[in-house]
Design a protein around this motif. Sequence first.
Motif, PDB file in Angstrom:
ATOM      1  N   ALA A 135      11.386  -0.806  -0.994  1.00  4.85           N
ATOM      2  CA  ALA A 135      11.530  -2.247  -1.260  1.00  4.85           C
ATOM      3  C   ALA A 135      10.429  -2.758  -2.186  1.00  4.85           C
ATOM      4  O   ALA A 135      10.694  -3.540  -3.099  1.00  4.85           O
ATOM      5  N   THR A 136       9.212  -2.276  -2.004  1.00  2.00           N
ATOM      6  CA  THR A 136       8.105  -2.774  -2.828  1.00  2.00           C
ATOM      7  C   THR A 136       8.202  -2.289  -4.264  1.00  2.00           C
ATOM      8  O   THR A 136       7.648  -2.901  -5.171  1.00  2.00           O
ATOM      9  N   GLN A 168       4.021   5.225  -2.730  1.00  2.00           N
ATOM     10  CA  GLN A 168       4.501   4.124  -1.885  1.00  2.00           C
ATOM     11  C   GLN A 168       5.703   4.518  -1.044  1.00  2.00           C
ATOM     12  O   GLN A 168       6.150   3.768  -0.192  1.00  2.00           O
ATOM     13  N   VAL A 169       6.259   5.692  -1.330  1.00  2.00           N
ATOM     14  CA  VAL A 169       7.484   6.113  -0.626  1.00  2.00           C
ATOM     15  C   VAL A 169       7.105   7.083   0.489  1.00  2.00           C
ATOM     16  O   VAL A 169       6.291   7.986   0.276  1.00  2.00           O
ATOM     17  N   HIS A 170       7.699   6.887   1.651  1.00  2.00           N
ATOM     18  CA  HIS A 170       7.337   7.750   2.777  1.00  2.00           C
ATOM     19  C   HIS A 170       8.560   8.235   3.533  1.00  2.00           C
ATOM     20  O   HIS A 170       9.482   7.446   3.777  1.00  2.00           O
ATOM     21  N   VAL A 211      13.798   3.901  -9.507  1.00  2.00           N
ATOM     22  CA  VAL A 211      14.067   4.829  -8.414  1.00  2.00           C
ATOM     23  C   VAL A 211      15.490   5.332  -8.561  1.00  2.00           C
ATOM     24  O   VAL A 211      16.431   4.537  -8.599  1.00  2.00           O
ATOM     25  N   PHE A 212      15.635   6.639  -8.687  1.00  2.00           N
ATOM     26  CA  PHE A 212      16.973   7.221  -8.737  1.00  2.00           C
ATOM     27  C   PHE A 212      17.171   8.058  -7.485  1.00  2.00           C
ATOM     28  O   PHE A 212      16.404   8.984  -7.221  1.00  2.00           O
ATOM     29  N   LYS A 239      20.142   2.261   7.947  1.00  2.00           N
ATOM     30  CA  LYS A 239      18.846   2.726   7.431  1.00  2.00           C
ATOM     31  C   LYS A 239      19.055   3.806   6.387  1.00  2.00           C
ATOM     32  O   LYS A 239      19.985   4.608   6.498  1.00  2.00           O
ATOM     33  N   LEU A 240      18.124   3.822   5.414  1.00  2.00           N
ATOM     34  CA  LEU A 240      18.186   4.866   4.393  1.00  2.00           C
ATOM     35  C   LEU A 240      17.485   6.110   4.943  1.00  2.00           C
ATOM     36  O   LEU A 240      16.331   6.036   5.365  1.00  2.00           O
TER      37      LEU A 240
END
Length: 435
Positions: A363-364, A415-417, A373-374, A384-385
């Motif tokens: 989201a950020t 930032q992605v987890h 983002v691909f 949920k993703l």
Amino acid sequence: MKVLVVGKGGREHAIVWKLAQSPQVSKLYAAPGNPGIAQLAECVDIQVDAPITQPDKLRAEILRLRDFALAQGVDLTVVGADDPLAAGIVDTFRERGLKIFGPTAAAARIESSKAFAKELMAAIGVPTAAHHTFAHSAEAVAYVRQQGAPIVVKASGLAAGKGAVVARTEEEALQAIAEIMDQRIFGTSGAEVVIEEFMEGEEVSLFALCDGQHYCLLTPAQDHKAIGEGDTGPNTGGMGAYAPAPAMASELVAQAEDQIIRPVLAEMQRRGCPFEGVLYAGLMLTTHGPKVVEFNARFGDPETQVLLPLLQTDLAEIFLAACEHRLDQVQIEMSPRAAVCVAIASAGYPGKVKNGFEIEGLATLAADEDLLVFHAGTALKGGKLVTAGGRVLNITALADDLPIAVARAYEGVKQVHFEGAYYRRDIAHRALGRD
Ligand code: AMP
Ligand code: GLY
């Protein structure tokens, strides 16, 4: 214009993202798509990406998709993945008068049969590694024992980009032959092996968008195939990419056009299987000039995730012009900026992976227009993703130069987890001179 994109990976997400910017495109469909693609296109649950090792299923799904395209009045279809191309999706759509960008099954042999590609190159003198094809493992073993290492062993058919083993020792080569031919780890794709001379140099991906006769080139890109930093470990579909690739200066591009792209297009035409679609030349820049490692008959993944963000020309117009055999009238423009893509994969890739881990932090990222983002292996589960494959996400950053693009891509990646997330920390290292 209604456009249908076939596939479900990061490459197809990038294609859909670019097409969505075209004023000519009024409606986008994707089959089967993914949750990222679903934000831009209507996803159709037709699994045209079934592997070629399940030909009946693939065939049935292609026919379903053709009927869907006819029923919806789709004006143009674009195929991302290689399996449906090898299975003849282009032939099937054209039989019913549908416009589709991609090679026929006969032309796609340049990727689906390494034996065909090698024979074609030999016939017209395209520079490539010396090779031999073997249908019996005992003969392949004897040849390796005679040649020694380093040497390269490849399954002749399609193997999701994982069918080539660069063997540093004779033992590694023999093991590869046993796995490909005797244990059939890639199924019938391993009925024959191609054994090649090892070529030393930097690898570059050069994409020619072709209409059978004319072509337009995209900026050369570089992919990172190995799973590990410093290009170590097994090959994957691609762990990251960047463009432009400074290793391929314009003289080398001109040389590749003269010695590779133009002669191949002319020969394919002469043989009655003109090449339409993306001719992807995987090149090794050797001390004797560019040599072909392999051809693919489609866009690269993840190279597409850096090339299309740099493309300034309307992609729908390019595809349409290719289908109408008028690419000579199209001038492709690429941004002078740099793009870097980092793939985030599940733990265990390119081996077996566990799916279903929640993905957080996207989201950020959404607010930044130079950070894209691909989606690749993602799915929605209970709103949920979650992770759903080997390569999960691609983060692409655009910037005025490569070092800044690299830094920005990694800021995004951090930032992605999700549990077990793995990525290479050295994407574009060659261009940054850290080698
Ligand atoms: P392929 O499946 O043919 O694309 O090969 C996968 C990767 O193996 C290539 O991208 C190269 O990094 C490496 N490779 C393939 N063939 C050769 C060769 N003849 N010499 C050196 N490396 C090779
Ligand atoms: N990037 C490698 C491939 O698409 O085959």
